[in-house]
Design a protein around this motif. Structure first.
Motif, PDB file in Angstrom:
ATOM      1  N   UNK A   1      49.554  10.455  72.766  1.00 12.28           N
ATOM      2  CA  UNK A   1      48.864  11.050  71.624  1.00 12.28           C
ATOM      3  C   UNK A   1      48.785  10.031  70.485  1.00 12.28           C
ATOM      4  N   UNK A   2      47.728  10.148  69.692  1.00  5.89           N
ATOM      5  CA  UNK A   2      47.521   9.215  68.576  1.00  5.89           C
ATOM      6  C   UNK A   2      48.697   9.262  67.604  1.00  5.89           C
ATOM      7  N   UNK A   3      49.185  10.459  67.311  1.00  7.59           N
ATOM      8  CA  UNK A   3      50.289  10.617  66.353  1.00  7.59           C
ATOM      9  C   UNK A   3      51.558   9.916  66.847  1.00  7.59           C
TER      10      UNK A   3
ATOM     11  N   UNK B   1      58.299   8.716  71.820  1.00  9.58           N
ATOM     12  CA  UNK B   1      58.165   7.492  71.031  1.00  9.58           C
ATOM     13  C   UNK B   1      58.762   6.296  71.763  1.00  9.58           C
ATOM     14  N   UNK B   2      59.813   6.503  72.548  1.00 10.54           N
ATOM     15  CA  UNK B   2      60.356   5.406  73.357  1.00 10.54           C
ATOM     16  C   UNK B   2      59.286   4.892  74.317  1.00 10.54           C
ATOM     17  N   UNK B   3      58.605   5.830  74.968  1.00  7.52           N
ATOM     18  CA  UNK B   3      57.546   5.468  75.916  1.00  7.52           C
ATOM     19  C   UNK B   3      56.401   4.754  75.194  1.00  7.52           C
ATOM     20  N   UNK B   4      55.966   5.307  74.074  1.00 11.41           N
ATOM     21  CA  UNK B   4      54.862   4.709  73.314  1.00 11.41           C
ATOM     22  C   UNK B   4      55.224   3.303  72.833  1.00 11.41           C
ATOM     23  N   UNK B   5      56.416   3.145  72.298  1.00  5.45           N
ATOM     24  CA  UNK B   5      56.848   1.825  71.811  1.00  5.45           C
ATOM     25  C   UNK B   5      56.944   0.825  72.956  1.00  5.45           C
ATOM     26  N   UNK B   6      57.443   1.258  74.097  1.00  3.92           N
ATOM     27  CA  UNK B   6      57.525   0.369  75.262  1.00  3.92           C
ATOM     28  C   UNK B   6      56.135  -0.084  75.696  1.00  3.92           C
ATOM     29  N   UNK B   7      55.180   0.840  75.698  1.00  8.13           N
ATOM     30  CA  UNK B   7      53.808   0.499  76.070  1.00  8.13           C
ATOM     31  C   UNK B   7      53.206  -0.497  75.080  1.00  8.13           C
TER      32      UNK B   7
ATOM     33  N   UNK C   1      67.130  10.166  64.011  1.00  7.60           N
ATOM     34  CA  UNK C   1      65.924   9.388  63.757  1.00  7.60           C
ATOM     35  C   UNK C   1      66.258   7.958  63.354  1.00  7.60           C
ATOM     36  N   UNK C   2      67.501   7.662  63.186  1.00  6.20           N
ATOM     37  CA  UNK C   2      67.910   6.337  62.740  1.00  6.20           C
ATOM     38  C   UNK C   2      68.194   5.444  63.943  1.00  6.20           C
TER      39      UNK C   2
ATOM     40  N   UNK D   1      55.320   5.385  66.475  1.00 11.00           N
ATOM     41  CA  UNK D   1      56.056   4.318  67.149  1.00 11.00           C
ATOM     42  C   UNK D   1      55.630   2.955  66.608  1.00 11.00           C
ATOM     43  N   UNK D   2      54.305   2.770  66.425  1.00 13.39           N
ATOM     44  CA  UNK D   2      53.800   1.512  65.888  1.00 13.39           C
ATOM     45  C   UNK D   2      54.338   1.244  64.490  1.00 13.39           C
ATOM     46  N   UNK D   3      54.372   2.283  63.657  1.00 10.92           N
ATOM     47  CA  UNK D   3      54.860   2.123  62.287  1.00 10.92           C
ATOM     48  C   UNK D   3      56.331   1.718  62.267  1.00 10.92           C
ATOM     49  N   UNK D   4      57.132   2.332  63.128  1.00 16.88           N
ATOM     50  CA  UNK D   4      58.555   1.988  63.157  1.00 16.88           C
ATOM     51  C   UNK D   4      58.760   0.579  63.693  1.00 16.88           C
ATOM     52  N   UNK D   5      58.027   0.200  64.727  1.00 17.74           N
ATOM     53  CA  UNK D   5      58.127  -1.171  65.251  1.00 17.74           C
ATOM     54  C   UNK D   5      57.726  -2.180  64.177  1.00 17.74           C
ATOM     55  N   UNK D   6      56.721  -1.843  63.390  1.00 14.73           N
ATOM     56  CA  UNK D   6      56.281  -2.721  62.306  1.00 14.73           C
ATOM     57  C   UNK D   6      57.346  -2.827  61.219  1.00 14.73           C
TER      58      UNK D   6
END
Length: 155
Positions: free
Chosen positions: A82-84, A51-57, A22-23, A89-94
């Motif tokens: 999915x919302x989760x 999450x890779x896909x979500x973050x890329x989007x 996860x790191x 992904x959004x939280x980690x990018x932030x």
């Protein structure tokens, strides 16, 4: 090996989970091999393709936007994420400083609120690189002794 008695006391008893990375993994060879956004996301979200896909989007949508995005619900619908997964992904990018939320009271927002790409990540990496370079070039014996003393305190 996990004992059967211990396994029964754990939540989700009887279910063995795979140890998942996860790191963020910043091995120098892997960083040198980065060629596109998918490589960057694989580095930031190792072992989690969703999450890779979500973050890329998220990154692509923010890059294409000419204004602040008020929320990410349209990304969820457009890419069928999915919302989760999207929120994680959004939280980690932030947290990493790749994106940031601008409030409507911020001087930068001009009365708008929403998400945008951020420069904090690049600023952080430059600062880290400069700090490391300065530390390597330092030949002051006083600083060397201070570093030795600090290392001894880590014991």
């Amino acid at each position: 090996m996990v004992s059967k008695q211990l396994l029964e006391k754990l939540p989700g008893a009887g279910v063995l989970r795979v140890n998942e990375w996860t790191k963020v993994e910043l091995r120098h060879r892997r960083v040198q091999a980065i060629r596109d956004i998918t490589d960057i996301m694989a580095l930031l979200f190792p072992g989690n393709h969703n999450q890779q896909y979500a973050a890329s989007c998220i990154i692509l949508e923010l890059r294409a936007a000419d204004h602040l995005l008020p929320d990410m619900a349209h990304i969820e619908r457009k890419y069928q994420i999915s919302r989760r997964t999207l929120q994680r992904a959004r939280a980690k990018l932030n947290r990493l400083g790749l994106i940031e939320r601008i409030g409507f009271l911020s001087k930068q927002s001009h009365g708008e609120a929403g998400w945008r790409l951020s420069g904090r990540f690049t600023t952080f990496l430059r600062f880290l690189a400069n700090t490391w370079q300065d530390w390597r070039a330092e030949d002051d014996p006083v600083h060397f002794k201070k570093d030795q003393a600090l290392i001894e305190l880590m014991r």
